[in-house]
Every structure is written in structure tokens, then in C-alpha cells.
Design a protein around this motif. Structure first.
Motif, PDB file in Angstrom:
ATOM      1  N   UNK A 392       0.887  -1.027   0.112  1.00 58.97           N
ATOM      2  CA  UNK A 392       0.031   0.120  -0.084  1.00 58.97           C
ATOM      3  C   UNK A 392       0.890   1.014  -0.115  1.00 58.97           C
ATOM      4  N   UNK A 393       0.471   2.130  -0.783  1.00 56.10           N
ATOM      5  CA  UNK A 393       1.134   3.477  -0.917  1.00 56.10           C
ATOM      6  C   UNK A 393       0.758   4.409   0.286  1.00 56.10           C
ATOM      7  N   UNK A 394       1.862   4.683   1.016  1.00 56.05           N
ATOM      8  CA  UNK A 394       1.625   5.591   2.195  1.00 56.05           C
ATOM      9  C   UNK A 394       2.717   6.764   2.428  1.00 56.05           C
ATOM     10  N   UNK A 395       2.323   7.901   3.137  1.00 54.68           N
ATOM     11  CA  UNK A 395       3.403   8.903   3.127  1.00 54.68           C
ATOM     12  C   UNK A 395       4.777   8.461   3.682  1.00 54.68           C
ATOM     13  N   UNK A 396       5.695   8.980   3.246  1.00 53.72           N
ATOM     14  CA  UNK A 396       6.952   8.650   3.658  1.00 53.72           C
ATOM     15  C   UNK A 396       7.508   7.040   3.445  1.00 53.72           C
ATOM     16  N   UNK A 397       6.851   6.327   2.823  1.00 52.45           N
ATOM     17  CA  UNK A 397       7.304   5.015   2.580  1.00 52.45           C
ATOM     18  C   UNK A 397       8.152   4.620   1.447  1.00 52.45           C
ATOM     19  N   UNK A 398       9.305   4.112   1.766  1.00 47.74           N
ATOM     20  CA  UNK A 398      10.136   3.698   0.590  1.00 47.74           C
ATOM     21  C   UNK A 398      10.394   2.281   0.499  1.00 47.74           C
ATOM     22  N   UNK A 399      11.073   1.772  -0.617  1.00 48.57           N
ATOM     23  CA  UNK A 399      11.239   0.391  -0.657  1.00 48.57           C
ATOM     24  C   UNK A 399      12.889   0.239   0.001  1.00 48.57           C
TER      25      UNK A 399
END
Length: 608
Positions: A392-399
Motif C-alpha cells: 500500500x502506498x503511504x506517506x514517507x514509505x520507501x522500498x
């Protein structure tokens, strides 16, 4: 501790590395010469994705002798898994903290041949750069001799450069010879040259041809055939005239045979135009090759077919023509299609773009707005794709590899696409440092040695310092820009072994350095030497003060000079680096290599 796949490429060639290995049908993923003992460990999990009877995901697990282990792209040592950069396997036994890339095997134990030797199954500390074994002892052949038989060896100090061994004694070959005394018991003893037993030895010396005069030392390949003037070797047993003939070498036997220029070598199988005799018969070819006439046959991947006008292309073993309707060649397989518009995917799968979407080996129906993420599809507006895994795309999420995490969190640390939970490690974010994909221990118990694209962890030892990705004893070896040189015995210290600045990962740079200090960002175009200085030409260079969002582009090219070439880390043309001036000094020191970041500016600003 959470682990994901390691994908760090290795790009640097270094002196004193052991022979490079690439098995048949495999690619050496490390890209540089490595220990020959690592050759058996490139093959990891089985290609059918089954471990015993259990199906598993190769991006998260490794299978060793039907036992499943968490962590991808590991090697196997018996039924145990390990990373080549963190351990070694010898005789089915694991040795930790010695990378298989730089180790050798001494029985079932691994050792670093740069600083150690294996003598009679014992690991000894190297005392000289070129020490050798004499039984269970070390010796220096420049001033010592190793004498005695295989059962009992001992080290003797050379009396002169002309002294040689004779049994467990030494003799001056200018005045003595080594005699075989058979009575009362067989033994070797030095005798004066006028002794009767020395006569055979003298005659042998007189009739011995010096090695420098043999063909091997004159640059002649002893395995090559003797060819007539104007001819060249063809394999190991034949010759050919390059002006009128061509050479075909059988890849399995390495034997060759010469043929006229109108004959053909076909993918290792000799397919050639046979010579026609006066009686109209065709001569066959040797080496088991098939005989064919290119006017009436076509050879595709070693298979002969009747030639049809226009069918001059091969799809695997099947001939076809570019103008043929209803056929398409994908991955050397010829497909029959019933309608126009079909295409081949990069993986060789047949699909219809107006209807299908190919993700890896899976064909999906087109869904507007969807894109590929590994074998599956995802919506980039609501999801993030990490190494083929969607989240899920959330704020401040990186791989970080195949996992998603909050890059601003103090509880997680990403090291070269390997994600660590610092709470599980009982570590504070300020003391957590990466060495490639490894999270180093706190304090000074470990040392990270880095070459471009390769980072290895070593247990810290006094008197040792990094030289590229190796960790040599500074009393034995000197270092210049990542290249090792043996140190003369009289030289025990050198400024070249003073550790220079290490290329830290971006994630290890402290915020006050990265964000509140003016840094130089640019791509290295070329590197040259002038006396002891290193001159670097950079393009697309800019000064950045990330905390204020200031970016000041610099004229291209931009020149940087390093005052000491040897103590500076290696930089690769084409790579992008951050450089920083030491406060109140014009000296530049390297901080980080950002070549693996698709947008270096964004990577810096997102941290600040």
C-alpha cells in the motif's frame, strides 16, 4: 532481523585476487576475480522453485538439500545456507567472518591467504609477504632453505646464495655435489666435486639445457602443432592457410580441421560444402559433422532441412522466411498465429498488446491504469512496487529490497536492500552502520573494507587496515588506491597504509553532515595522475545545501584535485559521488557513492 535479497554488484578488479570463475551456462554475478573455492557456490536454490515437496518463493528463501532457509540468493554448505560475503564453506563446514570471495580452504577451515598460510593442514600467520611452507613451519626462500624429506622437513638459514639442500643438510654447489650413499643405509650427503659420486651429477649439469632455452620459455606453445611457414595452428593437432582456408574447432575435443573458404562452421557442428569428385560423388566431413550442400539444404542449430526459396531465417531448428504470414518466432520457438498484431514479450512469450499485459512469465488481461510489478499487476496511484512485491502506498514509505518501510523511522535500517529492525538488534539508529548489506556490530569490533560495489566485514585486528575490499596486515603489505604491493622487509610503516576516507552509504551519513553542510555532487567523467596527485573531471556538478534547498549548478567540466592519490579511495568514471570540504580547509574528502540511486538529488532532499 529481517533479511531480503542481496543484489550488490561487484565491479572492481584488484591485484592479488585469485582466479576468476564462471561455470558453464552461468554468469559470475560478482564481476571480478574471486577465490577459486567460491566456484561451487554460485548455484543456489533449484530452478523448479520446489524444496523437497514444498513450493517456495525464490525472492525470499533458499533451499539447501531439501531444507528451506529464509533469505534469498544465498549459497549452500551442505544443508546450511550462507552469504558468500559473510562466510566460507570448506569440506561441508562453515567458517564465519571470512568471505568465500577472498578465502581459501585448509581442510575444513577457511582462511585468508593474504595474511595466513595453510601448512600441513595447519593455519599459520604469514610473517613475510611471500612466505612458504616447510612442513608445519614457514620460511623465506630468499634467505632460508627447506630441507629434508617429505616426512621430516626443517628450515635452515642459507649460508650463501649458492647453497642448496642435500637431504637435511645444505651444500655449496660451486664446490660440492649431493651424493646418494647407499651403504650402510640410503642417505644424501654433500661431497667435494672431485669425489667419484659427483661425476654423474657434473655430466648431468653439463648436458642440461637451461630452461630459458626451452620452447616453453621462448614463448612457444608446446600444445600447438608445428606448422609450415605461412600457416597457423587450428586447434591442437592441425594447421591451416588463413589466405585460402578457414579453421573449425570442435568445442568439446578442441581438435580442429581446415576447410576451404566456401565451407561453413555451424554452431560447433561442422556443416560444410562437400568437395565433388570427378565421378560426381560428395566427400563427407570428419569429426562426426553432417554433410550438406548449402544450395539445397539449410543448417539451423545443427539440424539440416531442405532449402525453400525465401526461407533463409532460423527459429531454433526450424527454417522460415520473414515474409511468411501467420508465423512469429519468440525465444527460438515458431508460433502459428491466426490474426495480426501479436508480438513477443521480452521474456519470449506470445501476446496480443491490445488485449494482454505480460508481467514476467504471466499474461494478464489489460486493466486500464495497471502496471507490472514482478509477475503481478499493481496500481501506482495506490500501491508501491518493491522488487516485484506490491505494498500500500503511504506517506514517507520507501522500498528496501522487496519490503516497504518508513525511511524516516529510527527503528528500521536499510543496508543495500536488506532491511533490519533495530529494536530486534537492540541498537540505536545513531550507532547503526552498514557495510554493504550487513549491519555492523556496535563499537570497534568490526571493520568495513570497501571497493567500488563490494563491501566486506572483517573482525578488527591491530596493525591491519583496509586496501579496497581486502584487509591486509600493514607490516606485510602496502597499498595505493586499492592495489596491494608486498612491503620490503626493511620498511615497516608507510603513509600509504594510513586509512583514507571510506565511501559511506547514503543511509550512514549523519543528518548534520548531509543536510547542513555544503556538499559537492557530480558524476566522474575521467581520472588522471600527476606526480602523487589525482585529478578528477566531473560533469553535471553542483553545490548543494539541502536544508535550505539551495542548488548551485557549476560550469562543466568541474575539476577536483586530491593531494594524495594513494590514500584516496578509488572512484569509477560514470559513477555519481557526494564530496565535502573539510571545514576551514580546501581538502576534499569523499562521502558517498550514489550510483545506485536513480535520482541522487531526490535521494538527498528526501533525507533532509
Amino acid at each position: 532481523m529481517e533479511r531480503v535479497t542481496m543484489t550488490t554488484p561487484l565491479l572492481m578488479f584488484v591485484l592479488l585476487a585469485l582466479p576468476c570463475y564462471s561455470a558453464t551456462g552461468q554468469i559470475n554475478r560478482f564481476g571480478l576475480p574471486v577465490s577459486a573455492h567460491s566456484r561451487d557456490f554460485y548455484v543456489r536454490s533449484p530452478g523448479d522453485n520446489f524444496c523437497g515437496k514444498v513450493k517456495f518463493v525464490i525472492s525470499g528463501f533458499t533451499c539447501c538439500e531439501r531444507q528451506l532457509h529464509m533469505g534469498a540468493e544465498q549459497s549452500c554448505c551442505g544443508n546450511r545456507s550462507f552469504y558468500l560475503t559473510q562466510a566460507s564453506c570448506c569440506g561441508g563446514q562453515l567458517t564465519l567472518n571470512v568471505s568465500q570471495l577472498v578465502s581459501d580452504c585448509c581442510g575444513s577451515r577457511a582462511y585468508d591467504p593474504l595474511n595466513q598460510l595453510c601448512c600441513d593442514s595447519q593455519i599459520l600467520i604469514r610473517t613475510q609477504p611471500h612466505s612458504k611452507c616447510c612442513g608445519k613451519e614457514l620460511y623465506n626462500e630468499d634467505n632460508q632453505l627447506c630441507c629434508g624429506d617429505v616426512v621430516k622437513r626443517k628450515v635452515l638459514t642459507k649460508m650463501s646464495g649458492h647453497h642448496r639442500c642435500c637431504g637435511d643438510h645444505q651444500f655449496d654447489q660451486r664446490s660440492h655435489c649431493c651424493c646418494h650413499i647407499t651403504e650402510p643405509s640410503y642417505q644424501l650427503n654433500p661431497k667435494p666435486l672431485n669425489a667419484s659420486c659427483c661425476a654423474p651429477a657434473i655430466q648431468e649439469v653439463l648436458h642440461t639445457i637451461p630452461p630459458a632455452q626451452t620452447g616453453q620459455h621462448m614463448g612457444i606453445d608446446q600444445s600447438s602443432p608445428k606448422c609450415m611457414p605461412g600457416e597457423k595452428p587450428c586447434g591442437q593437432c592441425a594447421c591451416f592457410n588463413p589466405t585460402t582456408e578457414r579453421c573449425c574447432v570442435n568445442p568439446t575435443s578442441l581438435q580442429g580441421q581446415s576447410y576451404s573458404h566456401d565451407q561453413t562452421c555451424c554452431e560447433g557442428t561442422l556443416c560444410h560444402t562437400p568437395d565433388k569428385t570427378a565421378q560426381g560423388h560428395y566427400h563427407g566431413a570428419s569429426f562426426g559433422s553432417q554433410v550438406y550442400n548449402p544450395d539445397i539444404n539449410i543448417c539451423c542449430s545443427g539440424k539440416l532441412s531442405n532449402r525453400v526459396p525465401g526461407k533463409n531465417l532460423c527459429c531454433g531448428t526450424t527454417p522460415y522466411g520473414v515474409e511468411d504470414r501467420g508465423v512469429l518466432c519468440c525465444n527460438q520457438t515458431l508460433h502459428r498465429v491466426v490474426e495480426d498484431g501479436y508480438q513477443c514479450s521480452p521474456g519470449g512469450y506470445l501476446y496480443l498488446p491490445s488485449r494482454d499485459m505480460v508481467c514476467g512469465s504471466h499474461v494478464h488481461l489489460n486493466d486500464p491504469g495497471k502496471h507490472c510489478c514482478g509477475e503481478d499487476t499493481y496500481d501506482p496511484q495506490y500501491e508501491i512496487c518493491c522488487n516485484g512485491h506490491k505494498h500500500n502506498r503511504l506517506r514517507n514509505v520507501s522500498c528496501c529490497g522487496g519490503k516497504a518501510y518508513y525511511h524516516s523511522s529510527d527503528q528500521m535500517k536499510c543496508c543495500a536492500e536488506t532491511l533490519y529492525n533495530l529494536q530486534v538488534q537492540d541498537r540505536l539508529s545513531e550507532e547503526a552502520q552498514c557495510c554493504g548489506s550487513v549491519l555492523m556490530e556496535a563499537g570497534s569490533t568490526q571493520t568495513c573494507c570497501s571497493a567500488p560495489g563490494l563491501d566486506l566485514v572483517y573482525p578488527t585486528q591491530p596493525g591491519f587496515t583496509c586496501c579496497g575490499h581486502r584487509y591486509p596486515n600493514s607490516s606485510l603489505w602496502s597499498c595505493c588506491a586499492g592495489v596491494l604491493y608486498s612491503r620490503p622487509e626493511t620498511q615497516t610503516t608507510s603513509k600509504n597504509m594510513i586509512p583514507g576516507p571510506r565511501l559511506l552509504p547514503l543511509g550512514d551519513l549523519k543528518t548534520e553532515v548531509l543536510c547542513y553542510t555544503e556538499v559537492l555532487l557530480g558524476t566522474v567523467e575521467s581520472v588522471s595522475m600527476k606526480t602523487n596527485e589525482r585529478s578528477i573531471v566531473m560533469v553535471n556538478a553542483m553545490y548543494m545545501l539541502a536544508s535550505r534547498g539551495h542548488v548551485n549548478p557549476l560550469p562543466s567540466p568541474h575539476y577536483v584535485t586530491l593531494p594524495d592519490h594513494c590514500s584516496s579511495p578509488v572512484v569509477e568514471p560514470g559513477n555519481t559521488y557526494i564530496l565535502m570540504k573539510i571545514p576551514f580547509s580546501d581538502t576534499i574528502r569523499f562521502i558517498s557513492d550514489l550510483s545506485d540511486h536513480s535520482s541522487p538529488v531526490h535521494s538527498i532532499l528526501s533525507r533532509c
